[in-house]
Design a protein around this motif. Structure first.
Motif: not given
Length: 282
Positions: A11-13, A90-99, A101-106, A168-174
């Protein structure tokens, strides 16, 4: 070689959309390295709109790394990412967001272990290159001895500089967070000299070395006007909880000074559910 995963949680769109569109901004003939991109790691969770868990086995993909080659579907996904992506990079990045139920700041984040100074230092440089104003340090202890559990920590355990993006926040696409993630990943590739140009490294970020979680002690409805990114003080009223009939039963108070990294923004809560993650500000 840079490995990128998105969609570990279905749900982390914003990460999924940003990663899906990322190849359009890359020209292989002009690249000086390889990018391995998994834009949707947890397909069942995405297609079934499932919060945090894979609906096929009820497990959280970001809690089972390095996974098992003969385990449940979620454990096998983690094993495949560990062996076919992380192990090759050699390097790695994992990308997440607020899904949902979460209001998240970047913010960006990286693991800091005292017995891995070179890996930790390179990871910090990567986090700076992502261009976020807030950087969260995970770990901050002598060594990593236990199972990785988390995707990016599996990379760290394999002595790879690794970073996280939370955007990203609240499981929405912005559009704004989708573009911010794309810009961050491209900036990281410039930092790693995979593509040409200068990175957009942040010069004076807020470094958050410690976080405190606030959990619900009750079941019911949760109310709060606080939003992610708000600065809060110890003892401050953050919200309140009512029972299922609307009778107020408890205030939620702030245990530390800091900034709200993310919060539960919708009403339903059970005892033990996380309500806030607060980054300590020194």
């Amino acid at each position: 070689m840079l490995g990128i995963t998105a969609g570990v949680h279905g749900l982390e769109y914003a990460p999924i959309m940003a990663a899906q569109q990322l190849p359009k901004h890359l020209e292989p003939k002009k690249m000086s390295g390889t990018v391995v991109l998994v834009h949707m790691a947890n397909v069942p969770a995405f297609l079934n709109r499932t919060l945090m868990l894979n609906p096929l086995d009820g497990k959280n993909l970001n809690r089972v790394f390095p996974g098992k080659d003969n385990g449940t579907i979620t454990e096998r996904i983690a094993w495949t990412i560990s062996k076919e992506v992380i192990e090759r990079c050699d390097y790695f990045v994992d990308v997440h967001a607020g899904d949902a139920n979460n209001d998240l700041m970047p913010y960006s984040g990286y693991y800091n272990y005292f017995d891995m100074p070179e890996v930790s230092a390179k990871a910090k440089e990567m986090a700076l290159a992502l261009g976020f104003d807030f950087i969260v340090q995970f770990g901050n202890e002598q060594s990593l001895k236990e199972e990785a559990i988390y995707c990016s920590r599996e990379a760290t355990k394999r002595n790879l500089p690794a970073v996280d993006i939370e955007c990203g926040r609240m499981g929405i696409v912005e559009e704004k967070p989708v573009l911010q993630i794309q810009h961050a990943l491209l900036s990281l590739m410039r930092h790693l000299k995979i593509i040409e140009g200068e990175s957009a490294s942040v010069t004076n970020p807020v470094i958050i070395a410690k976080r405190t979680s606030v959990s619900s002690k009750h079941e019911g409805f949760f109310y709060s006007d606080i939003t992610s990114g708000n600065y809060v003080k110890k003892g401050m009223r953050l919200g309140y909880i009512t029972d299922l009939f609307g009778n107020q039963i408890a205030d939620v108070t702030c245990p530390v000074d800091g900034v709200i990294l993310f919060k539960t923004f919708n009403p339903p809560v059970k005892k033990g559910d996380g309500l806030f993650s607060i980054g300590h500000i020194n």
